[in-house]
Design a protein around this motif. Sequence first.
Motif, PDB file in Angstrom:
ATOM      1  N   ASP A  42      -9.650  -8.402   3.194  1.00 36.16           N
ATOM      2  CA  ASP A  42     -10.318  -6.996   2.416  1.00 36.16           C
ATOM      3  C   ASP A  42      -9.346  -5.608   2.543  1.00 36.16           C
ATOM      4  OD1 ASP A  42     -10.700  -6.926   5.072  1.00 36.16           O
ATOM      5  OD2 ASP A  42     -12.895  -5.852   4.922  1.00 36.16           O
ATOM      6  N   HIS A  43      -8.101  -5.927   2.847  1.00 38.69           N
ATOM      7  CA  HIS A  43      -7.230  -4.895   3.031  1.00 38.69           C
ATOM      8  C   HIS A  43      -6.063  -4.984   2.210  1.00 38.69           C
ATOM      9  CE1 HIS A  43     -10.056  -3.512   6.258  1.00 38.69           C
ATOM     10  NE2 HIS A  43      -9.204  -2.371   6.644  1.00 38.69           N
ATOM     11  N   PHE A  44      -5.246  -3.851   2.083  1.00 41.41           N
ATOM     12  CA  PHE A  44      -3.896  -3.782   1.532  1.00 41.41           C
ATOM     13  C   PHE A  44      -2.882  -3.925   2.268  1.00 41.41           C
ATOM     14  CE2 PHE A  44      -6.248  -0.825  -1.516  1.00 41.41           C
ATOM     15  CZ  PHE A  44      -6.260  -1.574  -2.495  1.00 41.41           C
ATOM     16  N   LYS A  45      -1.898  -4.792   2.064  1.00 40.45           N
ATOM     17  CA  LYS A  45      -0.298  -4.882   2.832  1.00 40.45           C
ATOM     18  C   LYS A  45       0.505  -3.878   1.594  1.00 40.45           C
ATOM     19  CE  LYS A  45       2.944  -5.906   5.419  1.00 40.45           C
ATOM     20  NZ  LYS A  45       3.110  -5.233   6.640  1.00 40.45           N
ATOM     21  N   ILE A  46       0.930  -2.824   2.323  1.00 41.46           N
ATOM     22  CA  ILE A  46       1.805  -1.961   1.375  1.00 41.46           C
ATOM     23  C   ILE A  46       3.103  -2.171   1.839  1.00 41.46           C
ATOM     24  CG2 ILE A  46       2.426   0.610   0.721  1.00 41.46           C
ATOM     25  CD1 ILE A  46      -0.641  -0.638  -0.125  1.00 41.46           C
ATOM     26  N   ASN A  47       3.940  -1.884   0.666  1.00 42.22           N
ATOM     27  CA  ASN A  47       5.577  -1.944   1.012  1.00 42.22           C
ATOM     28  C   ASN A  47       6.009  -0.880   0.123  1.00 42.22           C
ATOM     29  OD1 ASN A  47       6.164  -4.235   2.559  1.00 42.22           O
ATOM     30  ND2 ASN A  47       5.301  -5.585   0.736  1.00 42.22           N
ATOM     31  N   ILE A  48       6.980  -0.117   0.692  1.00 38.01           N
ATOM     32  CA  ILE A  48       7.702   1.008  -0.262  1.00 38.01           C
ATOM     33  C   ILE A  48       8.865   0.608  -0.928  1.00 38.01           C
ATOM     34  CG2 ILE A  48       8.854   3.153   0.174  1.00 38.01           C
ATOM     35  CD1 ILE A  48       7.396   3.650   2.937  1.00 38.01           C
ATOM     36  N   LYS A  49       8.716   0.891  -2.328  1.00 41.79           N
ATOM     37  CA  LYS A  49       9.889   0.588  -3.276  1.00 41.79           C
ATOM     38  C   LYS A  49      10.799   1.455  -3.027  1.00 41.79           C
ATOM     39  CE  LYS A  49       6.566  -0.737  -6.980  1.00 41.79           C
ATOM     40  NZ  LYS A  49       6.079  -0.465  -8.627  1.00 41.79           N
ATOM     41  N   LYS A  50      11.942   0.624  -2.405  1.00 41.59           N
ATOM     42  CA  LYS A  50      13.384   1.473  -2.129  1.00 41.59           C
ATOM     43  C   LYS A  50      13.804   2.190  -3.438  1.00 41.59           C
ATOM     44  CE  LYS A  50      14.562  -1.429   1.591  1.00 41.59           C
ATOM     45  NZ  LYS A  50      15.512  -2.363   2.090  1.00 41.59           N
ATOM     46  N   ASN A  51      13.774   1.541  -4.737  1.00 40.08           N
ATOM     47  CA  ASN A  51      14.502   2.110  -5.895  1.00 40.08           C
ATOM     48  C   ASN A  51      13.836   3.327  -6.340  1.00 40.08           C
ATOM     49  OD1 ASN A  51      16.580   0.058  -5.785  1.00 40.08           O
ATOM     50  ND2 ASN A  51      15.578  -1.249  -7.278  1.00 40.08           N
ATOM     51  N   ALA A  52      12.541   3.239  -6.333  1.00 43.63           N
ATOM     52  CA  ALA A  52      11.801   4.228  -6.829  1.00 43.63           C
ATOM     53  C   ALA A  52      11.835   5.443  -6.058  1.00 43.63           C
ATOM     54  CB  ALA A  52       9.965   3.862  -6.961  1.00 43.63           C
ATOM     55  N   VAL A  53      11.922   5.187  -4.710  1.00 44.78           N
ATOM     56  CA  VAL A  53      12.103   6.650  -3.771  1.00 44.78           C
ATOM     57  C   VAL A  53      13.441   6.948  -3.740  1.00 44.78           C
ATOM     58  CG1 VAL A  53      12.312   7.063  -1.239  1.00 44.78           C
ATOM     59  CG2 VAL A  53      10.368   5.404  -2.174  1.00 44.78           C
ATOM     60  N   SER A  54      14.434   6.140  -4.086  1.00 45.18           N
ATOM     61  CA  SER A  54      15.662   6.680  -4.106  1.00 45.18           C
ATOM     62  C   SER A  54      15.940   7.533  -5.458  1.00 45.18           C
ATOM     63  CB  SER A  54      16.846   5.580  -4.197  1.00 45.18           C
ATOM     64  OG  SER A  54      16.744   4.701  -3.081  1.00 45.18           O
ATOM     65  N   GLN A  55      15.334   6.986  -6.419  1.00 46.46           N
ATOM     66  CA  GLN A  55      15.607   7.766  -7.592  1.00 46.46           C
ATOM     67  C   GLN A  55      14.870   8.983  -7.622  1.00 46.46           C
ATOM     68  OE1 GLN A  55      13.896   5.654 -11.007  1.00 46.46           O
ATOM     69  NE2 GLN A  55      15.465   3.834 -10.569  1.00 46.46           N
ATOM     70  N   ARG A  56      13.708   9.193  -6.837  1.00 47.61           N
ATOM     71  CA  ARG A  56      12.897  10.370  -6.693  1.00 47.61           C
ATOM     72  C   ARG A  56      13.615  11.480  -5.649  1.00 47.61           C
ATOM     73  NH1 ARG A  56      11.729  14.586  -6.977  1.00 47.61           N
ATOM     74  NH2 ARG A  56       9.817  15.757  -6.489  1.00 47.61           N
TER      75      ARG A  56
END
Length: 306
Positions: free
Chosen positions: A166-180
């Motif tokens: 009943d919980h989320f496992k979260i990963n950060i998107k490297k490409n999306a972060v790099s673009q920002r």
Amino acid sequence: MYDIYPGSIVDVTTLKNTLKKIEAHGMENYTLVMDRGFFSKGNIEELVREKIPFIMPATMALKSVKELMSSVQKDIESPEYLHKFHKKPIFVKPVTLEEKEFKINGYCFYDPKREMDEKSTFYSRLYDMKEKLEETAIPGWRNAAEVFKERAREMASFYSWKKIDDHFKINIKKNAVSQRINRMGKFFLFYYGERDWVECLTYYRERDIVEKGFKVMKNDIQSLPLNTNKDSTTKGFIFVCFIGLIIRMKLLSMMKETKIIEDYTVESLLLELEKIRKVELQNGEVIVTELTRKQKEIMEKLNLCA
């Protein structure tokens, strides 16, 4: 001056009436300093067609703007683009935005200090939101995707997720972060007319004065919420608020000039002065109550009389 519109206006055609009012007051040399909400192909095309001078920041919604940003990033830190603005280093590169409907000039600004501040704020939000999402319990009766979107809001595009129990496992998107991250500290200002980069940046930054004025009206003068039922009452109330804003901003300016702002806020200064009273005696003579030491000091510094 001010004008009242029925809702948020991001259409150039509506601005034409405002321009007619400005011209009716004898104003000829003017430039519209607009926010990102006006940045669209249709608005720019109409502004250029009508030959209306403007200064406006770009959004990344247009493909041509994204492509321009990619090309500018290659050499924006070149020494030939290095300048100083208010004694701080800034890189400024002239650019041109071309669409089928129009062609406008502008500048790309890169502020190293702003980049550092934006990165620090972004990384902090990125980490905090990841923790918050992973701590979130997903109700059994709710769709996980909806819960994620609701909790992540504008940060959603920077994460991928999967549901474990009943919980989320979260990963950060490297490409999306790099673009920002690559865009941080950089922004476009486009203009129509004859403007150098100093004029563009100065006039755009001066918008802050107007924004602060709105905040003062809403919060300090308490113009919102509008508890009025008739248009005439609303217009009268806003007029009184506007006069109040003029007085308050003038007082703030005087406090800064005399440096009395180091000892008082506007609120504390008004609180001190409101204790002064004028008393009418039985014989009709009007006297002023005795001034305190603080009141005398304020009156002298601001060159006021009771």
